[in-house]
Design a protein around this motif. Structure first.
Motif, mmCIF file in Angstrom:
data_model
loop_
_atom_site.group_PDB
_atom_site.id
_atom_site.type_symbol
_atom_site.label_atom_id
_atom_site.label_comp_id
_atom_site.label_asym_id
_atom_site.label_seq_id
_atom_site.Cartn_x
_atom_site.Cartn_y
_atom_site.Cartn_z
ATOM 1 N N ASP A 129 -30.309 -7.668 -27.623
ATOM 2 C CA ASP A 129 -30.362 -6.776 -26.461
ATOM 3 C C ASP A 129 -29.189 -7.026 -25.517
ATOM 4 N N GLY A 187 -34.496 -9.987 -29.974
ATOM 5 C CA GLY A 187 -35.870 -9.492 -29.857
ATOM 6 C C GLY A 187 -36.452 -9.203 -31.223
ATOM 7 N N ASP A 247 -38.629 -7.048 -33.651
ATOM 8 C CA ASP A 247 -39.049 -5.641 -33.648
ATOM 9 C C ASP A 247 -40.141 -5.312 -34.663
ATOM 10 N N ARG A 272 -38.401 -0.886 -30.004
ATOM 11 C CA ARG A 272 -37.767 -2.039 -29.361
ATOM 12 C C ARG A 272 -38.719 -2.592 -28.322
ATOM 13 N N ASN A 273 -38.494 -3.828 -27.947
ATOM 14 C CA ASN A 273 -39.331 -4.439 -26.911
ATOM 15 C C ASN A 273 -39.415 -3.541 -25.673
ATOM 16 N N GLN A 286 -40.163 -2.628 -21.653
ATOM 17 C CA GLN A 286 -39.919 -3.399 -20.428
ATOM 18 C C GLN A 286 -40.804 -2.865 -19.301
ATOM 19 N N TYR A 314 -37.288 -6.796 -16.772
ATOM 20 C CA TYR A 314 -36.935 -7.581 -17.960
ATOM 21 C C TYR A 314 -37.434 -9.014 -17.788
ATOM 22 N N PHE A 349 -41.468 -10.767 -23.640
ATOM 23 C CA PHE A 349 -40.544 -10.240 -24.639
ATOM 24 C C PHE A 349 -40.864 -10.876 -25.996
ATOM 25 N N GLN A 389 -39.686 -12.430 -29.115
ATOM 26 C CA GLN A 389 -38.386 -13.012 -29.447
ATOM 27 C C GLN A 389 -38.379 -13.596 -30.856
#
Ligand code: DGJ
Length: 736
Positions: free
Chosen positions: A30, A36, A38, A52-53, A55, A72, A77, A79
């Motif tokens: 990112d 991250g 997915d 995608r992650n 926010q 963020y 998140f 990871q």
């Protein structure tokens, strides 16, 4: 888009996509350089980078160091690999004590490379490839810009196995020494998705690998060993499943750590319902000093994904373990049927007592005699002689060679037991080298089974063990070695390390052990090596790299073994599990079981016998002879076919176990079905088979009855059991 066969990198979305025909694993970089997670699951033919992650500004979830974006946060998140002190309050994969005493690090993306095949892991066992087309490896390099530490995340995806192998290397590119307090081999973050569960395999000595299935609730579940070995108490394999996952349906993610020391698997659910799975070396008593320019390689984790239940997960994993983790000439060879003298004689034997057992074994068609504990030093019980690997001459008055020649002259192979990592106080080795023992200065060490542990983390200790074993093996008469270990580590201290490195002792022990195993198995490739640790105390994929088979439990009771073998097959191939027919009543449980059932259970692994054959009745001998002959006929199917678990008592069928073996082409199948306790009014239940070809017709080779493959799998067989406890039905089918 950079496209390789198995790994793509999309420069627009900055995402990596690892895939083969069945699975996809996707992660992306990112704007902060954070990797991250997915997606991990069934193969995606098209991934456009949309998932995608997400926010969001969430209370008490702090933001990325040095930024002001309130949406963020590493606190939620997903990871690929997290570090400490940057706002992620969940269990982290790495904790590094920096030179200034802080424990903060923030690893961000630097670059990547993709290499064909799969590089080996320095000093550690790992899955391998036989040619470079079998797999591709992605190495993602991260850096903590403040400390100049770099982290390499290794991912290998196999083409023909639904396996992703992961490991991590931490390199100290700075001028200062740092300490690794924790470095997991893998982190897997999964989004909130209904109620996930975790399967783990707890137990104890003679009670290995029970199956525990639990919901993953908020908080952390830890499955670990702090014993310096894999342990009977908790295997280093877990499975993440959905609530509805069964043997034949639903998602299953197997997580297998390729390591033989203290381990820790952490499974947690965070405040927003997301899951985190960590696996690696246990951070208990771990503190590794990493000097400038040094690097640290973690053990490997093998991740297996199946969308079709636990059987498929095991089949994929075990296919890889059998052919790309196990090594050596015996990997693909059918294994001999052994007679082991342990439960027949314990330490109380000599040549005169053993030769009639050997004669009887030969007459029954058994192929190898294994001389267990008690042939060395002056060992008549478990309180002496470990460390003195020289022949106990009084037990072999005609010389040891005379004895081994006797075995070989019967046309049988000869195997021997060793417990190389151990030392008895009453031993010449201890008298000469008390400092070889693991022991904390000025403290009394803790005995266990009256024995102590040699510090094989030290080169001179390993050399001593190697030379003693080589002397016996160089005689050229030993076809097999059983490598035992009958206690866990305590008194963690190495006399050759300074105070600040004592946190390295447990892992150095494992590395030293692996170095010794590598040397012995390389220099004695004609020996069939079998692992053991009081039965199944060190059953793991690391040991499998050196030894293609292991004694999976000191519990030889046929009924207990049904469970132990059933559950062990989740994570270990049948070719790696040795199983012996022993005396009835059983020495561990006192249970009396028919010879037929004992045979059927032991035949479902690598078959052996462990009882005084001279005491069998004539009718028992006939049964044994039939078992031995049958096993020789079917052992290739058993050891190298596909194992399918059909029924266990937890499935609501109480009293029953059933499993089967099918070959690659689904032309042959062998089914073992067990009923534990009898009942006066048995139900008419059907047993449905699996793994057959719906278009083939199968014949039961005993009854000659014919069935369609679909008939056997969908309609099944009505089962009738003998009216007695502990009974067995065996069905052998061949396609017409
Ligand atoms: C434990 C092993 O698991 C047994 O099979 C036997 O070898 C004993 N040790 C011998 O001490």
């Amino acid at each position: 888009m950079t496209t390789h066969n198995l790994i793509d990198f999309d420069a627009d979305t900055k995402s990596f996509h690892l895939h083969n025909a069945n699975i996809s694993y996707i992660f992306s970089i990112d704007e902060h350089g954070v990797i991250g997670h997915d997606y991990y699951g069934r193969r995606l033919n098209q991934y456009h980078g949309q998932l995608r992650n997400p926010q969001r500004d969430r209370g008490f979830s702090g933001n990325f160091p040095g930024t002001t974006d309130r949406t963020y946060s590493l606190d939620f998140f997903l990871q690929e690999y997290g570090s400490n002190g940057n706002g992620d309050y969940r269990n982290v994969a790495s904790v590094i004590r920096q030179a200034d005493g802080s424990r903060a690090a923030n690893f961000v993306y630097q670059d990547y490379e993709i290499v064909a095949g799969k590089p080996g892991l320095e000093g550690l066992p790992a899955a391998y490839v036989e040619n470079e087309n079998e797999a591709e490896t992605l190495q993602v390099h991260l850096v903590d810009r403040v400390s100049q530490l770099t982290l390499t995340l290794n991912y290998t995806i196999y083409r023909d196995f639904d396996i992703i192998a992961r490991s991590v290397v931490l390199t100290n590119a700075s001028q200062k020494t740092v300490n690794i307090e924790k470095l997991a081999s893998m982190q897997l973050d999964l989004p909130a998705q209904g109620g996930k569960q975790v399967l783990s395999f707890p137990g104890g000595h003679v009670n290995e690998r029970n199956l525990q299935r639990e919901n993953i609730g908020h908080g952390t579940k830890v499955f670990e060993s702090r014993r310096g070995t894999t342990s009977h108490q908790m295997n280093n394999f877990i499975v993440i499943v959905d609530q509805q996952t069964t043997e034949f349906s639903g998602e299953a993610i197997g997580v297998s750590l390729v390591y033989s020391g203290s381990h820790k698997e952490e499974v947690s659910k965070d405040q927003f319902g997301s899951y985190r799975i960590l696996s690696g070396i246990n951070d208990d008593q771990f503190d590794w000093q990493l000097d400038p320019k040094e690097h640290f390689q973690t053990p490997e984790v093998l991740l297996t994904y199946s969308a079709n239940g636990l059987n498929e997960m095991s089949d994929h994993l075990n296919g890889l373990l059998r052919t790309r983790v196990a090594r050596g000439q015996f990997r693909d060879e059918v294994r001999p049927i052994v007679i082991n003298n342990w439960e027949a004689t314990f330490w109380n034997f000599d040549e005169a007592k053993l030769t009639p057992i050997i004669d009887e074994a030969k007459a029954l068609g058994i192929e190898m005699f294994v001389l267990d504990d008690g042939w060395f030093g002056h060992r008549d019980s478990d309180n002496s002689s470990l460390g003195d690997w020289n022949i106990y001459e009084e037990k072999f008055p005609n010389g040891f060679q005379h004895f081994t020649d006797y075995v070989h002259n019967q046309g049988m192979q000869f195997g021997m037991w060793f417990e190389p990592e151990m030392i008895s106080i009453d031993s010449d080795l201890y008298r000469a080298h008390p400092e070889y023992m693991l022991k904390v200065p000025n403290r009394q060490p803790s005995p266990s089974r009256d024995q102590f542990v040699l510090d094989v983390g030290r080169q001179e200790v390993r050399d001593n063990v190697y030379e003693q074993m080589a002397k016996i093996l160089d005689g050229g008469k030993v076809d097999y070695v059983k490598w035992d270990m009958n206690r866990n580590l305590t008194d963690i201290y190495a006399v050759d390390l300074p105070a600040e490195r004592q946190g390295e002792v447990m892992h150095r022990y494992v590395l030293g052990l692996y170095a010794l195993l590598e040397k012995l198995t390389t220099n004695y490739p004609d020996v069939l090596w079998e692992g053991c640790s009081g039965g199944g105390g060190r059953i793991d994929t690391g040991f499998l790299y050196y030894m293609p088979q292991s004694w999976i439990s000191d519990n030889t009771d046929a009924v207990d073994r049904m469970r132990i073998q059933y559950n062990s097959s989740m994570a270990y191939p049948v070719s790696s599990m040795t199983s012996h027919v022993s005396v009835s009543p059983n020495q561990q449980t006192g249970r009396m079981t028919p010879m037929e059932t004992r045979g059927a259970v032991a035949m479902s692994g690598v078959l052996g016998y462990e009882l005084d054959l001279t005491e069998l009745t004539e009718s028992e001998k006939l049964v044994v002879k039939e078992q031995v002959n049958k096993y020789k006929e079917v052992r290739e199917l058993i050891q190298f076919g596909h194992f399918v678990r059909l029924i266990n008592p937890e499935m609501g069928l109480g009293n029953r176990y059933a499993w089967m073996f099918v070959d690659d082409t689904a032309d042959e199948a062998l089914v073992f079905s067990f009923k534990i306790l009898s009942d006066a009014q048995p139900e008419f239940s059907t047993l449905k088979l699996a793994g057959l070809d719906t278009n083939k017709t199968y014949q039961n080779i005993e009854t000659k009855a014919e069935y369609g493959g679909d008939e056997l799998m969908r309609a099944g067989l009505y089962e009738m059991f003998e009216q007695a406890d502990f009974t067995t039905n065996v069905y052998h089918f061949k396609a017409l």
